[in-house]
Scaffold this motif. Structure first.
Motif, PDB file in Angstrom:
ATOM      1  N   GLU A   5      48.971  44.771  58.738  1.00  0.00           N
ATOM      2  CA  GLU A   5      47.694  45.444  58.509  1.00  0.00           C
ATOM      3  C   GLU A   5      47.030  45.776  59.838  1.00  0.00           C
ATOM      4  N   GLU A   6      46.927  47.062  60.117  1.00  0.00           N
ATOM      5  CA  GLU A   6      46.325  47.526  61.369  1.00  0.00           C
ATOM      6  C   GLU A   6      44.824  47.751  61.226  1.00  0.00           C
ATOM      7  N   SER A   7      44.145  47.631  62.343  1.00  0.00           N
ATOM      8  CA  SER A   7      42.721  47.964  62.402  1.00  0.00           C
ATOM      9  C   SER A   7      42.371  48.310  63.837  1.00  0.00           C
ATOM     10  N   GLY A   8      41.185  48.886  64.015  1.00  0.00           N
ATOM     11  CA  GLY A   8      40.701  49.154  65.362  1.00  0.00           C
ATOM     12  C   GLY A   8      40.758  50.600  65.804  1.00  0.00           C
ATOM     13  N   GLY A   9      41.341  51.445  64.974  1.00  0.00           N
ATOM     14  CA  GLY A   9      41.377  52.858  65.351  1.00  0.00           C
ATOM     15  C   GLY A   9      39.997  53.480  65.297  1.00  0.00           C
ATOM     16  N   ALA A  11      37.487  57.154  66.925  1.00  0.00           N
ATOM     17  CA  ALA A  11      37.357  58.361  67.738  1.00  0.00           C
ATOM     18  C   ALA A  11      36.658  58.020  69.044  1.00  0.00           C
ATOM     19  N   VAL A  12      37.255  58.432  70.150  1.00  0.00           N
ATOM     20  CA  VAL A  12      36.673  58.197  71.471  1.00  0.00           C
ATOM     21  C   VAL A  12      36.828  59.453  72.305  1.00  0.00           C
ATOM     22  N   GLN A  13      36.122  59.473  73.416  1.00  0.00           N
ATOM     23  CA  GLN A  13      36.267  60.585  74.349  1.00  0.00           C
ATOM     24  C   GLN A  13      37.321  60.259  75.406  1.00  0.00           C
ATOM     25  N   THR A  14      37.789  61.288  76.068  1.00  0.00           N
ATOM     26  CA  THR A  14      38.756  61.113  77.142  1.00  0.00           C
ATOM     27  C   THR A  14      38.257  60.074  78.147  1.00  0.00           C
ATOM     28  N   GLY A  15      39.159  59.159  78.494  1.00  0.00           N
ATOM     29  CA  GLY A  15      38.812  58.095  79.426  1.00  0.00           C
ATOM     30  C   GLY A  15      38.315  56.835  78.763  1.00  0.00           C
ATOM     31  N   GLY A  16      38.088  56.897  77.464  1.00  0.00           N
ATOM     32  CA  GLY A  16      37.590  55.741  76.732  1.00  0.00           C
ATOM     33  C   GLY A  16      38.677  54.736  76.418  1.00  0.00           C
ATOM     34  N   SER A  17      38.281  53.666  75.737  1.00  0.00           N
ATOM     35  CA  SER A  17      39.202  52.579  75.396  1.00  0.00           C
ATOM     36  C   SER A  17      39.076  52.204  73.929  1.00  0.00           C
ATOM     37  N   LEU A  18      40.156  51.707  73.391  1.00  0.00           N
ATOM     38  CA  LEU A  18      40.187  51.135  72.053  1.00  0.00           C
ATOM     39  C   LEU A  18      41.143  49.952  72.064  1.00  0.00           C
ATOM     40  N   ARG A  19      40.907  49.000  71.169  1.00  0.00           N
ATOM     41  CA  ARG A  19      41.859  47.912  70.986  1.00  0.00           C
ATOM     42  C   ARG A  19      42.279  47.869  69.529  1.00  0.00           C
ATOM     43  N   LEU A  20      43.560  48.049  69.325  1.00  0.00           N
ATOM     44  CA  LEU A  20      44.116  47.966  67.982  1.00  0.00           C
ATOM     45  C   LEU A  20      44.566  46.527  67.706  1.00  0.00           C
ATOM     46  N   SER A  21      44.412  46.121  66.463  1.00  0.00           N
ATOM     47  CA  SER A  21      44.874  44.807  66.033  1.00  0.00           C
ATOM     48  C   SER A  21      45.794  44.962  64.833  1.00  0.00           C
ATOM     49  N   CYS A  22      46.711  44.022  64.695  1.00  0.00           N
ATOM     50  CA  CYS A  22      47.625  44.027  63.551  1.00  0.00           C
ATOM     51  C   CYS A  22      47.827  42.591  63.103  1.00  0.00           C
TER      52      CYS A  22
END
Length: 129
Positions: A5-9, A11-22
């Motif tokens: 089960e994934e989460s964390g997606g 929308a961000v702008q160029t240069g931004g960060s996200l952390r996905l979890s599973c």
């Protein structure tokens, strides 16, 4: 039964960060061999599946796709049965559905060849310019 089960997606702008979890549950989702991995792949519309990153289930060795090296970091917390993908310096070309997966990590002449066994439903990542 295997569940990924994934989460964390998002929308961000160029240069931004996200952390996905599973979060991984169930049994039999790994091959159990020395090349057994957990990882991430992505797929954008009208494009082929692309291996993003993977980590050996029995150790810390990691594998990355060329397009994300130096920007993405994969990690795992075995106590929580959770896999992570830290994505920094995101670019519009990173826009895709990201899937958590159980896979076998083959290497040949230093090149990583993933073979996917199970995967989740995916989480969307959208990077705007």
């Amino acid at each position: 039964q295997v569940q990924l089960e994934e989460s964390g997606g998002g929308a961000v702008q160029t240069g931004g960060s996200l952390r996905l979890s599973c979060v991984v549950s169930g049994s039999g989702y790994t091959s159990g061999g020395h090349s057994s991995c957990m990882g991430w792949f992505r797929q954008a519309p009208r494009k082929e599946r692309e291996g993003v990153a993977a980590i050996l289930t029995g150790g810390d060795r990691t594998y990355y796709g060329d397009s994300v090296k130096g920007r993405f970091t994969i990690s795992q917390d075995n106590a929580k049965n959770t896999l992570y993908l830290q994505m920094d310096n995101l670019k519009p070309e990173d826009t895709a559905m990201y899937y958590c997966a159980s896979l076998t990590c083959y290497t040949y002449s230093g090149i990583w060849y993933p073979e996917y066994n199970y995967w989740g439903q995916g989480t969307q990542v959208t990077v705007s310019s």
